[in-house]
Design a protein around this motif. Structure first.
Motif, PDB file in Angstrom:
ATOM      1  N   THR A 214       0.827  -1.211   0.000  1.00 53.12           N
ATOM      2  CA  THR A 214       0.000   0.000   0.000  1.00 53.12           C
ATOM      3  C   THR A 214       0.856   1.253   0.000  1.00 53.12           C
ATOM      4  OG1 THR A 214      -0.177   0.165   2.423  1.00 53.12           O
ATOM      5  CG2 THR A 214      -1.794  -1.204   1.302  1.00 53.12           C
ATOM      6  N   ARG A 215       2.120   1.131   0.390  1.00 57.74           N
ATOM      7  CA  ARG A 215       3.011   2.291   0.393  1.00 57.74           C
ATOM      8  C   ARG A 215       3.215   2.850  -1.011  1.00 57.74           C
ATOM      9  NH1 ARG A 215       6.850  -0.698   4.798  1.00 57.74           N
ATOM     10  NH2 ARG A 215       5.981   0.318   6.667  1.00 57.74           N
ATOM     11  N   VAL A 216       3.043   2.017  -2.035  1.00 59.29           N
ATOM     12  CA  VAL A 216       3.184   2.510  -3.406  1.00 59.29           C
ATOM     13  C   VAL A 216       2.023   3.443  -3.743  1.00 59.29           C
ATOM     14  CG1 VAL A 216       3.415   1.852  -5.820  1.00 59.29           C
ATOM     15  CG2 VAL A 216       4.429   0.414  -4.040  1.00 59.29           C
ATOM     16  N   VAL A 217       0.817   3.063  -3.348  1.00 59.45           N
ATOM     17  CA  VAL A 217      -0.339   3.943  -3.584  1.00 59.45           C
ATOM     18  C   VAL A 217      -0.174   5.225  -2.772  1.00 59.45           C
ATOM     19  CG1 VAL A 217      -2.850   4.129  -3.513  1.00 59.45           C
ATOM     20  CG2 VAL A 217      -1.776   1.911  -3.962  1.00 59.45           C
ATOM     21  N   ARG A 218       0.315   5.099  -1.539  1.00 62.14           N
ATOM     22  CA  ARG A 218       0.542   6.281  -0.710  1.00 62.14           C
ATOM     23  C   ARG A 218       1.587   7.191  -1.361  1.00 62.14           C
ATOM     24  NH1 ARG A 218       1.928   3.966   4.499  1.00 62.14           N
ATOM     25  NH2 ARG A 218       0.154   2.660   3.957  1.00 62.14           N
ATOM     26  N   ALA A 219       2.595   6.599  -1.976  1.00 66.43           N
ATOM     27  CA  ALA A 219       3.603   7.406  -2.667  1.00 66.43           C
ATOM     28  C   ALA A 219       2.963   8.204  -3.795  1.00 66.43           C
ATOM     29  CB  ALA A 219       4.708   6.495  -3.225  1.00 66.43           C
TER      30      ALA A 219
ATOM     31  N   GLU B  37      -6.413   2.716   0.717  1.00 72.80           N
ATOM     32  CA  GLU B  37      -5.493   3.696   0.144  1.00 72.80           C
ATOM     33  C   GLU B  37      -6.021   4.246  -1.179  1.00 72.80           C
ATOM     34  OE1 GLU B  37      -2.808   5.283   1.066  1.00 72.80           O
ATOM     35  OE2 GLU B  37      -2.710   4.337   3.032  1.00 72.80           O
ATOM     36  N   LEU B  38      -6.614   3.390  -1.994  1.00 73.87           N
ATOM     37  CA  LEU B  38      -7.185   3.863  -3.258  1.00 73.87           C
ATOM     38  C   LEU B  38      -8.364   4.794  -3.005  1.00 73.87           C
ATOM     39  CD1 LEU B  38      -7.033   0.555  -5.325  1.00 73.87           C
ATOM     40  CD2 LEU B  38      -5.751   2.656  -5.807  1.00 73.87           C
ATOM     41  N   GLU B  39      -9.180   4.483  -2.016  1.00 70.89           N
ATOM     42  CA  GLU B  39     -10.307   5.353  -1.692  1.00 70.89           C
ATOM     43  C   GLU B  39      -9.816   6.723  -1.225  1.00 70.89           C
ATOM     44  OE1 GLU B  39     -13.684   2.029  -0.437  1.00 70.89           O
ATOM     45  OE2 GLU B  39     -12.378   2.887   1.102  1.00 70.89           O
ATOM     46  N   LEU B  40      -8.748   6.757  -0.427  1.00 70.84           N
ATOM     47  CA  LEU B  40      -8.168   8.034  -0.017  1.00 70.84           C
ATOM     48  C   LEU B  40      -7.605   8.784  -1.217  1.00 70.84           C
ATOM     49  CD1 LEU B  40      -6.334   7.008   3.282  1.00 70.84           C
ATOM     50  CD2 LEU B  40      -8.290   8.559   3.082  1.00 70.84           C
ATOM     51  N   LEU B  41      -6.997   8.064  -2.143  1.00 74.72           N
ATOM     52  CA  LEU B  41      -6.457   8.694  -3.347  1.00 74.72           C
ATOM     53  C   LEU B  41      -7.562   9.408  -4.106  1.00 74.72           C
ATOM     54  CD1 LEU B  41      -3.982   7.063  -5.854  1.00 74.72           C
ATOM     55  CD2 LEU B  41      -6.083   8.088  -6.687  1.00 74.72           C
ATOM     56  N   PHE B  42      -8.698   8.746  -4.290  1.00 76.24           N
ATOM     57  CA  PHE B  42      -9.790   9.350  -5.046  1.00 76.24           C
ATOM     58  C   PHE B  42     -10.486  10.458  -4.258  1.00 76.24           C
ATOM     59  CE2 PHE B  42      -9.908   5.257  -7.540  1.00 76.24           C
ATOM     60  CZ  PHE B  42      -9.597   5.844  -8.755  1.00 76.24           C
ATOM     61  N   ALA B  43     -10.537  10.321  -2.936  1.00 77.92           N
ATOM     62  CA  ALA B  43     -11.296  11.274  -2.129  1.00 77.92           C
ATOM     63  C   ALA B  43     -10.521  12.552  -1.829  1.00 77.92           C
ATOM     64  CB  ALA B  43     -11.731  10.615  -0.816  1.00 77.92           C
ATOM     65  N   LYS B  44      -9.184  12.458  -1.686  1.00 82.80           N
ATOM     66  CA  LYS B  44      -8.447  13.581  -1.129  1.00 82.80           C
ATOM     67  C   LYS B  44      -7.339  14.130  -2.013  1.00 82.80           C
ATOM     68  CE  LYS B  44      -9.270  12.483   3.735  1.00 82.80           C
ATOM     69  NZ  LYS B  44      -8.670  12.368   5.088  1.00 82.80           N
ATOM     70  N   GLU B  45      -7.021  13.469  -3.101  1.00 80.05           N
ATOM     71  CA  GLU B  45      -5.854  13.877  -3.878  1.00 80.05           C
ATOM     72  C   GLU B  45      -6.244  14.266  -5.306  1.00 80.05           C
ATOM     73  OE1 GLU B  45      -3.567  14.108  -1.899  1.00 80.05           O
ATOM     74  OE2 GLU B  45      -3.738  12.510  -0.422  1.00 80.05           O
ATOM     75  N   PRO B  46      -5.342  14.947  -6.035  1.00 81.28           N
ATOM     76  CA  PRO B  46      -5.533  15.135  -7.482  1.00 81.28           C
ATOM     77  C   PRO B  46      -5.383  13.771  -8.163  1.00 81.28           C
ATOM     78  CG  PRO B  46      -3.841  16.638  -6.601  1.00 81.28           C
ATOM     79  CD  PRO B  46      -4.097  15.585  -5.568  1.00 81.28           C
ATOM     80  N   TRP B  47      -6.484  13.026  -8.227  1.00 82.80           N
ATOM     81  CA  TRP B  47      -6.389  11.600  -8.541  1.00 82.80           C
ATOM     82  C   TRP B  47      -5.870  11.321  -9.945  1.00 82.80           C
ATOM     83  CZ3 TRP B  47      -9.583  10.556 -12.592  1.00 82.80           C
ATOM     84  CH2 TRP B  47     -10.752  11.321 -12.737  1.00 82.80           C
ATOM     85  N   SER B  48      -6.148  12.214 -10.902  1.00 76.89           N
ATOM     86  CA  SER B  48      -5.648  11.933 -12.255  1.00 76.89           C
ATOM     87  C   SER B  48      -4.122  11.934 -12.270  1.00 76.89           C
ATOM     88  CB  SER B  48      -6.199  12.951 -13.252  1.00 76.89           C
ATOM     89  OG  SER B  48      -5.790  14.264 -12.915  1.00 76.89           O
ATOM     90  N   HIS B  49      -3.507  12.852 -11.515  1.00 79.10           N
ATOM     91  CA  HIS B  49      -2.045  12.883 -11.438  1.00 79.10           C
ATOM     92  C   HIS B  49      -1.524  11.670 -10.671  1.00 79.10           C
ATOM     93  CE1 HIS B  49      -2.041  16.847 -13.161  1.00 79.10           C
ATOM     94  NE2 HIS B  49      -2.769  17.343 -12.173  1.00 79.10           N
ATOM     95  N   ALA B  50      -2.209  11.317  -9.590  1.00 75.33           N
ATOM     96  CA  ALA B  50      -1.750  10.172  -8.796  1.00 75.33           C
ATOM     97  C   ALA B  50      -1.787   8.886  -9.621  1.00 75.33           C
ATOM     98  CB  ALA B  50      -2.615  10.033  -7.546  1.00 75.33           C
ATOM     99  N   LEU B  51      -2.854   8.683 -10.384  1.00 80.63           N
ATOM    100  CA  LEU B  51      -2.941   7.481 -11.215  1.00 80.63           C
ATOM    101  C   LEU B  51      -1.880   7.482 -12.312  1.00 80.63           C
ATOM    102  CD1 LEU B  51      -6.820   7.138 -11.589  1.00 80.63           C
ATOM    103  CD2 LEU B  51      -5.309   5.853 -10.073  1.00 80.63           C
TER     104      LEU B  51
END
Length: 410
Positions: free
Chosen positions: A176-181, A231-245
């Motif tokens: 999950t640390r990769v998604v957090r990164a 971690e994926l749910e946090l990515l979509f909820a709180k981050e600029p998800w298009s850049h993160a993906l």
């Protein structure tokens, strides 16, 4: 180090109360230290009040309870303690604080939940994900320089704007640390260090976990299932998800979720459609997987979302049938509405199919946004007042009148 919105008196209060209890060290850790240094030293804009996490070399629960006795419930209206875990969450002066007794952890096997035991501040920082999150500010010191603890050169990585894992097995222990990164890279504008990139590549290529894609979903370790989903749910909820993906794709990391997602040309179109339709984005992402339902079950998505994915597969099979492939297909709103509603598919499943479909998505969208809402101009109550009797004939009449409305629709 002053943090906007956090008065120094609060930090002094914590230090004083800890000393009164004989606790030798309380430290602010994690994101607050990172963001404070970015703001004060590197002149980054302040991103808002961060999570305030404190590590206590001693009994964190006792410290929280002593604070309540000292300041009273008016100033501290909420306190929730978890003695078994040595943690406490409290609200004081309008701020939420998390206190935790210092701990150390070890991983019994790759991807498993860690074994946790009491430790000191150094061992607590040693268990964290990235060097920039493994710094601490010890309360009560005379200056920022005196209070800063940085065993893993996080300050240097802040200067180079890099994300560095703490240990050679960081990804193997917890993927999950990769998604957090990806989340931090998108939020902070950082990149992975060369060593971290190599570790991600090894994690994907060597696949050190006992579970592999295609194995029973319920056998996947937590870091490849429920924790990965969170971690994926946090990515979509709180981050600029298009850049993160995009970071996950650039790092070749999508096979941690599903190999087919690594080269998914329709991913962004699908997710943007889903976002416009107000759908959860994780099920839309999984539509690009080789076996979406298997991945959803492994991640333990909510049962409702798994049901949507089941229905989307049925919709795609229907859209791909010979009858639906005819180039001269020119169904009316009545045809589409009656066919869709005959199947009993949920509106959310049809909307998810709109997000993922290459064919006939426009009439699906019109049904979702317009046609399904159309009703008879006169309600059952009105028709009964006009002399109709309740029963099957009334239902048939309501359908006939609705059909007339649909025939005039576009």
């Amino acid at each position: 180090m002053a943090l906007p919105g956090i008065g120094p008196s609060l930090l002094a209060l914590l230090a004083e109360q800890a000393a009164a209890l004989g606790i030798t060290k309380v430290a602010l850790v994690g994101g607050a230290v990172r963001d404070g240094l970015l703001h004060h030293v590197h002149r980054d804009p302040w991103r808002g009040c961060p999570d305030l996490d404190f590590v206590v070399e001693g009994d964190a629960v006792a410290l929280a309870e002593a604070l309540l006795l000292r300041v009273g419930s008016e100033r501290m209206p909420r306190l929730q303690t978890h003695p078994a875990y040595g943690t406490a969450e409290l609200e004081i002066d309008g701020l939420v604080l998390d206190l935790a007794s210092a701990r150390r952890e070890s991983y019994p096997s790759p991807g498993a939940n860690p074994l946790v035991m009491l430790g000191d501040l150094e061992s607590d920082l040693d268990r964290r994900d990235f060097s920039i999150n493994a710094m601490a500010m010890v309360l009560g010191e005379s200056s920022m320089e005196a209070g800063l603890i940085d065993f893993h050169e996080g300050s240097q990585d802040l200067e180079f704007r890099e994300l560095a894992f703490l240990h050679p097995r960081s990804v193997a222990d917890d993927p999950t640390r990769v998604v957090r990164a990806a989340r931090y890279a998108a939020r902070l504008g950082f990149t992975l260090s060369s060593d971290a990139l190599a570790q991600v590549a090894r994690g994907v290529q060597d696949w050190p976990w006992t579970w592999r894609s295609g194995d029973p979903a319920n056998a996947a370790p937590p870091a490849l299932s429920t924790r990965f989903r969170m971690e994926l749910e946090l990515l979509f909820a709180k981050e600029p998800w298009s850049h993160a993906l995009q970071f996950l794709e650039d790092w070749g990391a999508f096979p941690l979720l599903d190999p087919q997602l690594q080269n998914d040309p329709r991913r962004m179109l699908r997710l943007r459609r889903a976002a416009r339709l107000g759908l959860p984005l994780l099920p839309a992402l999984l539509l690009g997987a080789g076996a979406p339902l298997q991945v959803a079950e492994r991640l333990q998505l909510p049962l409702q979302q798994i049901r949507w994915l089941e229905q989307v597969q049925e919709i795609f099979m229907w859209l791909g049938s010979d009858a639906m492939q005819a180039p001269e297909l020119s169904w009316t709103p009545v045809d589409w509405t009656e066919s869709l509603e005959l199947q009993g598919w949920s509106a959310e499943a049809v909307a998810l199919a709109v997000a993922g479909s290459e064919r006939h998505w426009r009439p699906l969208l019109r049904w979702w946004g317009r046609w399904r809402h159309l009703t008879s101009p006169k309600s059952a109550k009105t028709l009964i007042a006009e002399g109709w009797r309740p029963g099957p004939q009334l239902g048939t009449e309501l359908k006939r009148r609705r059909r007339q409305v649909l025939e005039r629709s576009r």
